[in-house]
Design an enzyme around this catalytic site. Sequence first.
Site, PDB file in Angstrom:
ATOM      1  N   PHE A  60       0.312 -14.395 -10.469  1.00 59.15           N
ATOM      2  CA  PHE A  60       0.544 -13.005  -9.842  1.00 59.15           C
ATOM      3  C   PHE A  60      -0.510 -12.504  -9.217  1.00 59.15           C
ATOM      4  O   PHE A  60      -1.609 -11.904  -9.700  1.00 59.15           O
ATOM      5  CB  PHE A  60       0.840 -11.913 -10.938  1.00 59.15           C
ATOM      6  CG  PHE A  60       1.897 -10.729 -10.492  1.00 59.15           C
ATOM      7  CD1 PHE A  60       2.962 -10.797 -10.085  1.00 59.15           C
ATOM      8  CD2 PHE A  60       0.967  -9.467 -10.456  1.00 59.15           C
ATOM      9  CE1 PHE A  60       3.717  -9.593  -9.752  1.00 59.15           C
ATOM     10  CE2 PHE A  60       1.564  -8.531 -10.233  1.00 59.15           C
ATOM     11  CZ  PHE A  60       2.903  -8.288  -9.789  1.00 59.15           C
ATOM     12  N   ARG A 110     -10.025  -5.823  -3.360  1.00 67.51           N
ATOM     13  CA  ARG A 110      -9.637  -6.861  -4.288  1.00 67.51           C
ATOM     14  C   ARG A 110      -9.253  -8.168  -3.692  1.00 67.51           C
ATOM     15  O   ARG A 110      -8.729  -9.020  -4.221  1.00 67.51           O
ATOM     16  CB  ARG A 110      -8.459  -6.041  -4.815  1.00 67.51           C
ATOM     17  CG  ARG A 110      -8.521  -5.198  -5.934  1.00 67.51           C
ATOM     18  CD  ARG A 110      -7.603  -4.428  -6.070  1.00 67.51           C
ATOM     19  NE  ARG A 110      -7.692  -3.124  -7.216  1.00 67.51           N
ATOM     20  CZ  ARG A 110      -8.479  -2.214  -7.125  1.00 67.51           C
ATOM     21  NH1 ARG A 110      -9.058  -1.957  -5.829  1.00 67.51           N
ATOM     22  NH2 ARG A 110      -8.712  -1.162  -7.842  1.00 67.51           N
ATOM     23  N   GLY A 167       4.107   7.424   2.085  1.00 64.37           N
ATOM     24  CA  GLY A 167       4.706   8.639   1.710  1.00 64.37           C
ATOM     25  C   GLY A 167       5.992   8.824   1.211  1.00 64.37           C
ATOM     26  O   GLY A 167       6.633   9.628   0.995  1.00 64.37           O
ATOM     27  N   HIS A 181       9.393   4.067  -1.056  1.00 64.75           N
ATOM     28  CA  HIS A 181       9.515   2.342  -0.655  1.00 64.75           C
ATOM     29  C   HIS A 181       8.458   1.684  -1.420  1.00 64.75           C
ATOM     30  O   HIS A 181       8.739   0.564  -1.948  1.00 64.75           O
ATOM     31  CB  HIS A 181       9.187   2.374   0.749  1.00 64.75           C
ATOM     32  CG  HIS A 181       9.200   0.793   1.307  1.00 64.75           C
ATOM     33  ND1 HIS A 181      10.378   0.153   1.588  1.00 64.75           N
ATOM     34  CD2 HIS A 181       8.306   0.052   1.614  1.00 64.75           C
ATOM     35  CE1 HIS A 181      10.321  -0.982   1.922  1.00 64.75           C
ATOM     36  NE2 HIS A 181       8.787  -1.018   1.897  1.00 64.75           N
ATOM     37  N   ILE A 232       0.864  -1.201   0.043  1.00 63.67           N
ATOM     38  CA  ILE A 232      -0.105   0.122  -0.010  1.00 63.67           C
ATOM     39  C   ILE A 232       1.042   1.247  -0.157  1.00 63.67           C
ATOM     40  O   ILE A 232       1.602   1.241   0.719  1.00 63.67           O
ATOM     41  CB  ILE A 232      -0.817   0.077   1.358  1.00 63.67           C
ATOM     42  CG1 ILE A 232      -1.950  -1.292   0.942  1.00 63.67           C
ATOM     43  CG2 ILE A 232      -1.833   1.246   1.415  1.00 63.67           C
ATOM     44  CD1 ILE A 232      -2.822  -1.640   2.181  1.00 63.67           C
TER      45      ILE A 232
END
Length: 166
Positions: free
Chosen positions: A122, A136, A94, A97, A91
Site C-alpha cells: 500500500f 514521503r 476543498g 472528493h 492531496i
Amino acid sequence: MSNAGRAASRISRGTLDDGTVIPRRMRVAIVAASWHEEVMDGLIAGAQRVCVEAGLDPELVRVPGSFELSVAAAVLASRKYQAIVALGVVIRGGTPHFDYVCQAATNGLTEVSVHTGVPVGFGLLTCDDEKQALDRAGLPGSSEDKGAEAAEAAIVTALTLDRLHA
C-alpha cells in the site's frame, strides 16, 4: 531534510535480512497513478529500486489516478503475479472528493489482496498538501520513501504467504 528517518531495508542482494532467498521467478507488478508527476516519479523509483535489490524485474503499469489502482491491481493479481505494489497520491482539496477517492482506493486494494491472496503493498499517499506528499516520496530531501516501503511490504508478505502454503 535528511533521509535519516527512513527504516532500514530488510532486502539486500536478493535476500531478506533473515537469510531468506528471494526467488528470481517471483513476479511483481507496480501499478502507479499518473497524477502529481514529481511525487509519483519518486514513489516509482523507490519501488523499482527495492525490486532490483531483491533481484526482481517488476512490470510497471500506469493508470490515470488513484481511484483506478484497484481495478488494475485486480487484473494483475489474476495474471499470476505474486506481489503487487500500488502507488498513488491524493492531496486534500476543498471538496469531499478527497475522502471518496481515498476510501474507495483503500477499500478496493484491500479487497484485491484479501480475495485473491496476492499481497498488495500500500503506497497510496493521502496528504493534506503537496509538501507532505513530497516529504514521503523518496526524493532527495524527503524524510520517507513510501514507494520503497510498499514494495518491501509486498515482497516480504509474498514470501511469508509462500512459506505458509508450503
